[in-house]
Design a protein around this motif. Structure first.
Motif, PDB file in Angstrom:
ATOM      1  N   ASP A 164       0.872  -1.276   0.143  1.00 36.48           N
ATOM      2  CA  ASP A 164       0.170   0.165   0.177  1.00 36.48           C
ATOM      3  C   ASP A 164       1.052   1.297  -0.066  1.00 36.48           C
ATOM      4  O   ASP A 164       0.377   2.253   0.159  1.00 36.48           O
ATOM      5  CB  ASP A 164      -0.896  -0.072   1.264  1.00 36.48           C
ATOM      6  N   SER A 167      -0.400   4.723  -1.520  1.00 36.87           N
ATOM      7  CA  SER A 167      -1.545   5.317  -0.827  1.00 36.87           C
ATOM      8  C   SER A 167      -1.108   6.614  -0.052  1.00 36.87           C
ATOM      9  O   SER A 167      -1.851   7.277   0.326  1.00 36.87           O
ATOM     10  CB  SER A 167      -2.259   4.397   0.042  1.00 36.87           C
ATOM     11  N   SER A 192      -5.069  11.267   6.585  1.00 29.76           N
ATOM     12  CA  SER A 192      -4.827  10.101   5.517  1.00 29.76           C
ATOM     13  C   SER A 192      -3.846   9.063   5.829  1.00 29.76           C
ATOM     14  O   SER A 192      -4.060   7.762   5.682  1.00 29.76           O
ATOM     15  CB  SER A 192      -4.025  11.245   4.294  1.00 29.76           C
ATOM     16  N   ILE A 196      -5.150   4.959   6.309  1.00 30.21           N
ATOM     17  CA  ILE A 196      -4.274   3.825   5.642  1.00 30.21           C
ATOM     18  C   ILE A 196      -4.298   2.735   6.849  1.00 30.21           C
ATOM     19  O   ILE A 196      -4.049   1.602   6.623  1.00 30.21           O
ATOM     20  CB  ILE A 196      -2.737   4.431   5.313  1.00 30.21           C
ATOM     21  N   LYS A 199      -6.931   0.780   7.134  1.00 31.44           N
ATOM     22  CA  LYS A 199      -6.974  -0.411   6.189  1.00 31.44           C
ATOM     23  C   LYS A 199      -6.008  -1.400   6.454  1.00 31.44           C
ATOM     24  O   LYS A 199      -6.647  -2.742   6.321  1.00 31.44           O
ATOM     25  CB  LYS A 199      -6.663   0.181   4.931  1.00 31.44           C
TER      26      LYS A 199
END
Length: 356
Positions: A164, A167, A192, A196, A199
């Motif tokens: 990731d 991202s 932000s 992440i 997630k």
């Protein structure tokens, strides 16, 4: 045996893993203890200076089973029933034995596997890198053996090799981490970054991790380039702890002894490095006093081949550490481990990043 997920659960898990980039098989490079790396660099600098000046320098650094028949499957111990994960938040017991391996994919036989292979060491708790364990059979197999899985990831640093990594945006990143030229501190205050990390918690939950071990949450103690404060770390750890709990997972506090009082209620254990070496173990006694374990790592010189008895005694007999779950490891956090009772083991692994 652990509950078999239904088709909807399986599809959801696959979707989460695919969206997170788990189809990539690129493994991260071998991870080493950051604290050990800093000490190694400092020692090398001192050595060079000493040779150049012809001086002898003394420097005190302070940083902070048996085999079964091939035709008979191995079975979980009667005292360790198979695990049904993610029901309620797991609270490990004080003194629980464990193993930690961050640079390799574990090779774990299932309880019903027709093999003579056994899991070594036969301990209840396993801590390993989340991103290199795409094969969720590892966790399923651990659960079938009655073991618990702690999934490690870095929550406070950007790593270019994670699936990731795309991202993150420039504004999320701070200074390069000392000793880790490819990694940068993260601004853990930014929405932000937190998105992440949630997630990643989704990934851990989909993988059926029992707990998470988020690293590098103590950026405020380093030259991070972001102006991070201790309160920022407290807020971030409390955020992560609550989000992990919402997903049915426990969470550990990695080092960061200075904020224990502020986060003890949202974490279920400590993962500590080198409190014996730095005479800090009494700080982490707050965990055991609250009925929560300290998964404690020391890196004695000579590991793994020639650990001196005095080094083992120092690691295992440190003031305040008598109830800790102590392991002696080498700085690569590989398959080798020694315990305070003298047991030594080397876990079978399927592969390591260095093999790729």
């Amino acid at each position: 045996m652990a509950d078999t997920p239904n088709s909807d659960e399986s599809e959801h898990r696959a979707k989460v893993l695919e969206e997170a980039g788990f189809i990539s098989r690129d493994a991260p490079p071998r991870r080493r203890s950051r604290k050990i790396l800093f000490i190694s660099i400092a020692a090398a600098v001192v050595l060079v200076l000493g040779l150049a000046l012809g001086l002898g320098l003394g420097l005190g650094l302070k940083d902070h089973g048996g085999r079964g028949d091939d035709n008979e499957p191995s079975n979980p111990s009667p005292t360790e029933p198979p695990v049904t994960p993610n029901g309620t938040v797991w609270q490990p017991a004080v003194g629980t034995k464990w193993q930690i391996i961050l640079n390799s994919v574990l090779d774990v036989p299932a309880a019903n596997a027709k093999t003579s292979q056994t899991l070594a060491p036969d301990v209840p708790v396993w801590d390993f890198d989340m991103f290199i364990h795409r094969d969720t059979d590892v966790i399923a197999n651990l659960h079938s053996l009655g073991k618990r899985a702690i999934c490690y990831f870095s929550a406070g640093s950007y790593e270019p090799y994670t699936p990731d990594n795309g991202s993150f945006v420039d504004a999320d990143l701070g200074k390069t981490m000392d000793g880790w030229p490819d990694e940068k501190w993260l601004d853990i205050r930014r929405t932000s970054v937190r998105n992440i990390m949630t997630k990643r918690l989704d990934i851990a939950a989909a993988m059926k991790c029992d707990a998470v071990d988020p690293d590098n949450v103590d950026g405020y103690q380093n030259d991070n380039g972001l102006g991070l404060t201790q309160q920022d770390t407290i807020d971030f750890v409390r955020f992560l702890g609550k989000e992990a709990s919402k997903r049915g997972m426990a969470m550990g506090l990695k080092n960061a002894g200075g904020i224990i009082d502020n986060v003890l209620d949202v974490v279920q254990f400590s993962v500590n490095e080198q409190c014996a070496q730095y005479n800090e173990c009494d700080v982490f006694e707050k965990f055991t006093a609250a009925g929560k374990p300290v998964f404690h790592i020391e890196y004695p010189s000579g590991a793994p081949k020639s650990v001196k008895p005095k080094d083992s005694q120092k690691a295992c007999g440190a003031a305040g550490a008598d109830k800790f779950s102590t392991v002696l490891k080498n700085m690569d956090l590989n398959a080798w481990v020694e315990y305070c009772d003298g047991q030594v083991a080397e876990t079978k692994v399927a592969s390591s990043p260095d093999d790729d």
